[in-house]
Design a protein around this motif. Structure first.
Motif, short mmCIF file in Angstrom:
data_model
loop_
_atom_site.label_atom_id
_atom_site.label_comp_id
_atom_site.label_asym_id
_atom_site.label_seq_id
_atom_site.Cartn_x
_atom_site.Cartn_y
_atom_site.Cartn_z
N LEU A 177 0.82 -1.21 0.00
CA LEU A 177 0.00 0.00 0.00
C LEU A 177 0.85 1.26 0.00
O LEU A 177 0.44 2.30 -0.54
N THR A 178 2.05 1.21 0.62
CA THR A 178 2.92 2.39 0.59
C THR A 178 3.44 2.67 -0.81
O THR A 178 3.93 3.77 -1.09
N PRO A 214 -3.64 6.21 -4.62
CA PRO A 214 -4.99 6.16 -5.20
C PRO A 214 -5.22 7.33 -6.15
O PRO A 214 -4.80 8.46 -5.88
N ASP A 215 -5.89 7.07 -7.26
CA ASP A 215 -6.15 8.12 -8.25
C ASP A 215 -6.88 9.31 -7.65
O ASP A 215 -6.61 10.46 -8.00
N ARG A 216 -7.79 9.06 -6.73
CA ARG A 216 -8.58 10.15 -6.18
C ARG A 216 -7.77 11.04 -5.25
O ARG A 216 -8.22 12.12 -4.87
N TRP A 217 -6.58 10.57 -4.86
CA TRP A 217 -5.74 11.34 -3.93
C TRP A 217 -4.51 11.91 -4.62
O TRP A 217 -3.87 12.82 -4.11
N ALA A 218 -4.17 11.39 -5.78
CA ALA A 218 -2.95 11.81 -6.47
C ALA A 218 -3.03 13.25 -6.92
O ALA A 218 -4.09 13.75 -7.32
N ALA A 219 -1.90 13.96 -6.85
CA ALA A 219 -1.85 15.34 -7.29
C ALA A 219 -2.00 15.42 -8.81
O ALA A 219 -1.60 14.50 -9.53
N SER A 271 6.84 15.01 -0.02
CA SER A 271 6.89 13.92 0.96
C SER A 271 5.51 13.44 1.37
O SER A 271 5.39 12.51 2.17
N SER A 272 4.45 14.06 0.81
CA SER A 272 3.08 13.71 1.22
C SER A 272 2.62 12.38 0.66
O SER A 272 1.64 11.82 1.13
N GLY A 273 3.31 11.86 -0.39
CA GLY A 273 2.88 10.64 -1.03
C GLY A 273 1.85 10.84 -2.13
O GLY A 273 1.33 9.87 -2.67
N ASN A 329 5.85 10.96 -9.21
CA ASN A 329 7.27 11.06 -9.53
C ASN A 329 8.07 11.72 -8.42
O ASN A 329 9.14 12.30 -8.67
N ALA A 330 7.60 11.64 -7.19
CA ALA A 330 8.22 12.37 -6.09
C ALA A 330 9.68 11.99 -5.90
O ALA A 330 10.53 12.86 -5.68
N VAL A 331 10.01 10.71 -5.98
CA VAL A 331 11.38 10.28 -5.71
C VAL A 331 12.35 10.87 -6.72
O VAL A 331 13.39 11.44 -6.36
N SER A 332 12.02 10.77 -8.00
CA SER A 332 12.94 11.28 -9.03
C SER A 332 13.09 12.79 -8.92
O SER A 332 14.19 13.34 -9.11
#
Length: 266
Positions: free
Chosen positions: A159-160, A164-169, A197-199, A203-206
């Motif tokens: 899950l980490t 979810p599509d409804r939460w993604a920026a 860092s919110s998840g 592409n947050a990591v890159s």
């Protein structure tokens, strides 16, 4: 049902067989196999989790285990199998020999997912007995709870890795945050780091890695390191290991982030 699996191991289904479809005639039961496959994107992420041992840190009792996770077919039917010589056991060996485990709910969940495209699914199971006539003894020894905890630890780790599509920026928000991190003032960089860092950003990591490489301000870079640690994904952990620190404070921040990441999840 595969001899290399041990009690407590986790099986992730790359295919779910509905084993009770077929025809009964004078010669016996003739299977008419139906199979379902999990959502491809979720399965790929789950395979990545299975290849890494970090999921074993996520047990709620903080106990480290030596179990492994494998990606194989699973048989699903309305039966509890506890024999290696029953007619059903023979059918499984002959018709579904790639199935590593048998369970009761996966096929129904797969049908529901198939009928509702907005509900992707995966099936995973902890091994608690060998379907060999010794189920009661294995249950009395506590293997059901142990296997369930391992499966839950795998699920939590998976899950980490999912947003979810409804939460993604939105893509527009992602571009704005990326620009702030790479080209903004120190205050904008810090705010962008906290957002990443919110998840919510795929592409947050890159983006965080690019920000670390482009920024010389140790106050910002240490915040980037902390943000990668907070993401708690395998990809973020791997990125932390490949960062090239320029200051001693960055080395210490990377070490702290990796040490915290390796701790069992609460």
């Amino acid at each position: 049902m595969h001899p290399d699996l041990k009690f407590g191991d986790v099986v992730l289904a790359k295919k779910i067989y509905a084993i009770h479809g077929g025809k009964e005639d004078d010669t016996g039961f003739r299977p008419r196999p139906i199979s379902w496959q999990p959502d491809h994107g979720h399965l790929q992420r789950a395979e990545r989790v299975a290849e890494d041992d970090a999921w074993r840190n996520a047990r709620p009792d903080r106990r480290r285990v030596e179990a492994k996770a494998v990606v194989r077919a699973i048989a699903s039917g309305e039966v509890v199998l506890d024999s290696v010589d029953s007619p059903l056991a023979r059918i499984l060996k002959e018709q579904y020999n790639d199935a590593a485990a048998i369970e009761m709910e996966g096929a129904g969940a797969a049908v529901a997912s198939h009928l509702n495209k907005s509900l992707p699914m995966v099936v995973l199971r902890g091994i608690s007995d060998y379907a060999n006539g010794q189920k009661e003894a294995a249950d009395q020894d506590g293997w059901q709870e142990h296997a369930a905890r391992n499966a839950a630890a795998f699920a939590v780790t998976l899950l980490t890795e999912l947003i979810p599509d409804r939460w993604a920026a939105s893509s527009q928000a992602a571009r704005a945050v990326e620009e702030d991190l790479l080209y903004g003032s120190a205050e904008q960089q810090i705010a962008a780091t906290d957002a990443l860092s919110s998840g919510r950003f795929e592409n947050a990591v890159s983006v965080l890695v690019r920000g670390f490489e482009a920024t010389l301000d140790p106050d910002v870079t240490c915040r980037i390191i902390a943000a990668l640690g907070r993401l708690r994904t395998i990809l973020a952990r791997d990125a932390l290991r490949t960062l090239k620190p320029r200051y001693r404070i960055e080395e210490l921040a990377i070490r702290r982030a990796l040490e915290a990441w390796q701790e069992p999840l609460e």
